[in-house]
Every structure is written in structure tokens, then in C-alpha cells.
Design a protein around this motif. Structure first.
Motif: not given
Ligand code: E4P
Length: 218
Positions: A170-175, A195-201
Motif C-alpha cells: 500500500r505504501h513505500p514503507m511496505h516496499i 513515493q520511494l523517490s520523494q524526500h523533502p530534502l
């Protein structure tokens, strides 16, 4: 870890494939219905279209629940394209059918796995993949990720060739957690993959780099 996309939506499949990280596709009757793909002919055509798009395993699910019906349907699906993997439900008739397909060189994905015992049975029957539905376990306050860990231990104990295909992601933490535990494959929606590609920094850093470049190149 192989990345499969869990959808029957051709645009999403193309988008994931264009990223260059897609290894395969899983579908199910609900995902087909969501795309308004109904009727045997349309569904068959859609499987072929998906197979032409992606150079990897494409799981196509049987509807029959009796041994003879599963075999008949599975053989037709397998003949559609060399990418097709026959998706069979975890029921006693399905286990028998997986053994038959395995003995005859047809790849299978045993679906609707919710316990280690079910996974063990599917592996013993010779399934190519077993699909534990981790999101659906989490939905009922069980622990989907714990099942992946348990399955990994069991499969490693006996060196089963069957691959653990973490499904209902369902979400990147699962992956990430599945990757840490050594799931062979995960299948999930495009959104979770992106979503795996995303990071605010990353966003902040890129914005700063571009702003500094533009200052010096005015
Ligand atoms: C797996 O092959 C299934 O299609 C799928 O992962 C089910 O996921 P859901 O729980 O999001 O429907």
C-alpha cells in the motif's frame, strides 16, 4: 528485489515501464473490473496488450475454482503469451492445479495467501510465486510484514525455489520493509513506487542548486 506493478491500467503500466525499473505486472479480476474490462474476449485482448508492453511476467488469474476448470483456463491463459503466469487461488483444488502446472512447465502465482502454512503448501506444490497480501492483513490489525519474515525463514530453511511476491502493498514503507526482509518481488500501485523517490530534502536541495546556478548565469 523485483518490482511488479499491481494494476490493469495500461497508462500506469507504461509510465512504470518508462521509469526503467519495472520487472512485471500482476492483475486480478477486481483490477480488470476497475478498468471496465469485462467479458472473456476483452480480458484476453487486454492480457495480450499488457504482455506487449512489458517484457516480464504478467499474472493472469483463473476464475474457475474446480481442478478441471482451473487447468482448462490456465492452459488457455498460458498459451496467450510467453509472459503469462497463471494466477491460482489458495484452495485445495488450486494446490492440485499448481502441481499439475508445475509438472508441465507452466509458471504459477498462488494468490490470496494470508498464512505461513498456506505459503508452505503452495511452495511444496511447486508454485513459481506465492503472493502474501500484506496490506489486507494490516487492514484487519494483523501483521503483514511479520508474515513476509516468517515465509523468508521457512523458504530459506528448505531452499525452496518459489519466490515470495509481497502483494497488496500500500505504501513505500511496505516496499522498504519487504526489501529488508528479502522478499523476492513486490507488487504495488504506481503511487507507492513513485513515493520511494520523494524526500523533502531532495526537493529543497534541488531548488537551492537551481537558484544558485541561475544567480551565477544571469
Ligand atoms: C496481488 O496480486 C493482488 O492483485 C493485489 O496485490 C491485491 O491488493 P489489494 O489488497 O490492494 O487489492
Amino acid at each position: 528485489m523485483k518490482f511488479f506493478i499491481d494494476t490493469a491500467n495500461l497508462d500506469e503500466i507504461k509510465e512504470a515501464n518508462d521509469l526503467g525499473i519495472l520487472d512485471g505486472v500482476t492483475t486480478n479480476p477486481s483490477l480488470m473490473a476497475k478498468e471496465n474490462i469485462t467479458g472473456k474476449q476483452n480480458i484476453t485482448k487486454h492480457y495480450r496488450d499488457i504482455c506487449h508492453e512489458v517484457n516480464g511476467p504478467v499474472s493472469a488469474e483463473v476464475i474457475a475454482t474446480d481442478y478441471k476448470g482451473i487447468i482448462e483456463e490456465g492452459e488457455i491463459l498460458a498459451d496467450l503469451h510467453h509472459n503469462i503466469v497463471v494466477k491460482v487461488p489458495m484452495i485445495p483444488e488450486g494446490i492440485k492445479a499448481i502441481r499439475h502446472f508445475s509438472d508441465n512447465g507452466i509458471r504459477t502465482n498462488c494468490t490470496l495467501i494470508f498464512s505461513a502454512g498456506q505459503a508452505l503448501l503452495a511452495a511444496k506444490a511447486g508454485a513459481t510465486y506465492v503472493s502474501p497480501f500484506i496490506g489486507r492483513l494490516d487492514d484487519i490489525s494483523a501483521d503483514g510484514i511479520a508474515l513476509i519474515a516468517q515465509m523468508r525463514r521457512i523458504f530459506d530453511n528448505y531452499a525452496f525455489d518459489t519466490e515470495i511476491l509481497a502483494a497488496s502493498v500500500r505504501h513505500p514503507m511496505h516496499i522498504i520493509e519487504c526489501a529488508e526482509l528479502g522478499a523476492d518481488v513486490m507488487t504495488g500501485p504506481l503511487k507507492a513506487i513513485l513515493q520511494l523517490s520523494q524526500h523533502p530534502l531532495t526537493d529543497k536541495g534541488l531548488e537551492q542548486f537551481l537558484a544558485d546556478y541561475n544567480k551565477g548565469n544571469k
